[in-house]
Each structure stands twice: as C-alpha cells, then as structure tokens.
Design a protein around this motif. Structure first.
Motif, short mmCIF file in Angstrom:
data_model
loop_
_atom_site.label_atom_id
_atom_site.label_comp_id
_atom_site.label_asym_id
_atom_site.label_seq_id
_atom_site.Cartn_x
_atom_site.Cartn_y
_atom_site.Cartn_z
N GLU A 58 -38.84 -13.15 -60.58
CA GLU A 58 -39.05 -14.53 -60.12
C GLU A 58 -38.26 -14.89 -58.86
O GLU A 58 -38.84 -15.38 -57.88
N PRO A 59 -36.93 -14.68 -58.80
CA PRO A 59 -36.20 -15.08 -57.59
C PRO A 59 -36.55 -14.25 -56.36
O PRO A 59 -36.48 -14.75 -55.23
N LEU A 60 -36.95 -13.01 -56.57
CA LEU A 60 -37.33 -12.17 -55.44
C LEU A 60 -38.68 -12.60 -54.87
O LEU A 60 -38.88 -12.63 -53.65
N ARG A 61 -39.60 -12.95 -55.75
CA ARG A 61 -40.90 -13.45 -55.29
C ARG A 61 -40.74 -14.78 -54.56
O ARG A 61 -41.42 -15.05 -53.56
N ALA A 62 -39.83 -15.61 -55.06
CA ALA A 62 -39.63 -16.93 -54.46
C ALA A 62 -39.11 -16.85 -53.03
O ALA A 62 -39.30 -17.77 -52.24
N THR A 63 -38.45 -15.74 -52.71
CA THR A 63 -37.91 -15.58 -51.37
C THR A 63 -38.73 -14.59 -50.53
O THR A 63 -38.28 -14.12 -49.48
N GLY A 64 -39.93 -14.25 -51.00
CA GLY A 64 -40.89 -13.52 -50.20
C GLY A 64 -40.65 -12.03 -50.04
O GLY A 64 -41.08 -11.43 -49.05
N HIS A 65 -39.98 -11.40 -51.00
CA HIS A 65 -39.77 -9.96 -50.92
C HIS A 65 -41.09 -9.21 -51.11
O HIS A 65 -41.95 -9.65 -51.89
N PRO A 66 -41.26 -8.06 -50.46
CA PRO A 66 -42.48 -7.26 -50.64
C PRO A 66 -42.61 -6.76 -52.07
O PRO A 66 -41.62 -6.54 -52.77
N ARG A 67 -43.86 -6.54 -52.48
CA ARG A 67 -44.13 -6.14 -53.86
C ARG A 67 -43.42 -4.85 -54.25
O ARG A 67 -42.86 -4.76 -55.35
N ASP A 68 -43.44 -3.84 -53.37
CA ASP A 68 -42.82 -2.57 -53.74
C ASP A 68 -41.31 -2.70 -53.87
O ASP A 68 -40.68 -2.08 -54.73
N THR A 69 -40.70 -3.55 -53.04
CA THR A 69 -39.25 -3.81 -53.14
C THR A 69 -38.93 -4.49 -54.46
O THR A 69 -37.94 -4.15 -55.13
N ILE A 70 -39.78 -5.44 -54.85
CA ILE A 70 -39.57 -6.16 -56.11
C ILE A 70 -39.68 -5.20 -57.29
O ILE A 70 -38.83 -5.21 -58.20
N GLU A 71 -40.69 -4.36 -57.29
CA GLU A 71 -40.88 -3.43 -58.41
C GLU A 71 -39.71 -2.47 -58.54
O GLU A 71 -39.24 -2.20 -59.65
N THR A 72 -39.20 -1.99 -57.42
CA THR A 72 -38.06 -1.08 -57.44
C THR A 72 -36.81 -1.77 -57.96
O THR A 72 -36.07 -1.22 -58.79
N ARG A 73 -36.58 -2.99 -57.49
CA ARG A 73 -35.38 -3.73 -57.90
C ARG A 73 -35.46 -4.12 -59.38
O ARG A 73 -34.46 -4.04 -60.10
N VAL A 74 -36.62 -4.53 -59.86
CA VAL A 74 -36.78 -4.88 -61.27
C VAL A 74 -36.51 -3.67 -62.16
O VAL A 74 -35.82 -3.76 -63.17
N ALA A 75 -37.04 -2.51 -61.78
CA ALA A 75 -36.82 -1.29 -62.56
C ALA A 75 -35.34 -0.93 -62.60
O ALA A 75 -34.79 -0.54 -63.64
N GLU A 76 -34.67 -1.08 -61.47
CA GLU A 76 -33.23 -0.78 -61.38
C GLU A 76 -32.43 -1.71 -62.28
O GLU A 76 -31.54 -1.28 -63.03
N LEU A 77 -32.74 -3.00 -62.21
CA LEU A 77 -32.00 -3.99 -63.02
C LEU A 77 -32.29 -3.85 -64.50
O LEU A 77 -31.41 -4.02 -65.33
N ALA A 78 -33.54 -3.54 -64.84
CA ALA A 78 -33.89 -3.33 -66.25
C ALA A 78 -33.11 -2.16 -66.83
O ALA A 78 -32.59 -2.22 -67.95
#
Length: 215
Positions: A104-124
């Motif tokens: 949610e916060p990454l999408r709200a600040t306009g991060h690219p989809r692949d960056t979001i997916e990588t960061r979510v996997a890392e945090l999970a």
C-alpha cells in the motif's frame, strides 16, 4: 540528525491533550515512552508521525521544521517516519490481502510494479510471512500474523525513524520477541531511530536506550 517534538501542545475538538511536550529520537537509539492512560502518548506519536498537526509547537526532522500533517507534508519527508499501531485490525483495510497491505505505501508513492513485488517479498521473508499467508485477508490470519504484515508495511520505505505505539501489547510472547528482533535488525542495518510506547516496564528496560515519562 534527529526526530524532535518541540514544545508540542495538541488536542482534539477543543480538548487539550498535550501541553508543551518535547521529545527527541536520535538515529540508532531506542527511546521508551511511558505514562498513565489518557496522558497523550498516542497523540504525541501521531504528531511525531505527521498525522496530527499540533496547536502550538512543531516537529523537526533532522533539524528542519515540518509544517502541516498527512498529505500536506511532501512524501519524501513523511515516508521517513514509519508507524506501527497497537491494534493491527484497526490499522488494516479488511478488504486487502496481506500482500496489498504491505504494498500500500509503495503504491501510494508511485513505485514501479516490479520494485513493489521485490520489496514485498523481501519484507514478507524478513517478518516471517509465508506465501499462503500473503494471499489471505486480515480476517483469515491471527493478530500476530497481521501485526507482522503491519510491521512490513511500516518498514516499506526504509524509514529513518519507527514509532511503535503499544505495538506488542496484543501479541503473545513469541510474536513480541519476533517483532522486536525484526525492528532491532532493521535498526542495526539502517541506523533507524525507534520510539517504543509501552506500559510494560520490563519491555522498556530490556529494549530501550532510555525512557521518557509523560504525565
């Protein structure tokens, strides 16, 4: 390099909750905050998180005063402060999967989809959330699992400061320890300053560098 509240007076709908309260959090340190119920600890956290504008006084970030609150603060400033609430259910949209909650916060600040997916996997992975849990909505996971997702969300932007408002109160002992360990690891890697609000003196003694009292 400090997150600081300068003589904060704040309240809601004409009712004053805080009166000229000052507090600072340095990079890399863990500050405890305790005080009786109703003394304004959560209000101070919301002011520091730039979610609630004080009546008088101001917040400064690394020496620069910050004006306004929420979306009136530029994203490059407000994303430097993460917030973890006491109740993960109250802080979560029940319609979202845990993946979407973290993203949610990454999408709200306009991060690219692949960056979001990588960061979510890392945090999970860091917070111990397996792929099957990530696909579930809040009603289908435990409080502890949901709070881990909320922690992942709070860390999404690699904040310089993390504010924990009674964030382990509703968790069992093992989940408390895991959440604290994840925060401590993030702190060591990124020199993150941490504020821990708690009624538990043992937790504050074990976890914090110093403890401030709000009365």
């Amino acid at each position: 390099m400090t997150l600081q509240a300068h003589a904060i007076t704040a309240g809601y709908r004409g009712r004053q909750v805080l009166s000229e309260v000052s507090l600072s959090v340095e990079p890399g340190e863990t500050v405890g905050l305790r005080g009786p119920s109703g003394c304004g600890k959560s209000t101070l956290v919301r002011v520091l998180a730039l979610l609630h504008e004080p009546t008088t006084g101001h917040v400064s970030l690394d020496g620069t005063p910050v004006t306004g609150a929420r979306h009136r603060v530029p994203p490059q400033i407000r994303t430097r402060i993460g917030l973890l609430f006491q109740s993960p259910r109250a802080a979560s949209d029940p319609r979202l999967s845990l993946t979407d909650l973290i993203a949610e916060p990454l999408r709200a600040t306009g991060h690219p989809r692949d960056t979001i997916e990588t960061r979510v996997a890392e945090l999970a992975d860091r917070t111990g959330l397996t792929p099957d849990l990530l696909a579930r909505q809040p009603h289908a996971v435990s409080d502890g699992q949901l709070q881990r997702a909320c922690l992942a969300r709070a860390l999404a932007h690699r904040p310089a400061y993390l504010l924990c408002d009674e964030a382990t109160t509703m968790l069992d002992a093992s989940t408390q320890a895991h959440v604290a360990a994840v925060i401590t690891e993030e702190q060591h890697h990124h020199n993150m300053g941490v504020l821990v609000v708690s009624h538990d003196p043992a937790l504050l003694k074990r976890w914090t560098t110093r403890v401030e009292e709000l009365i």
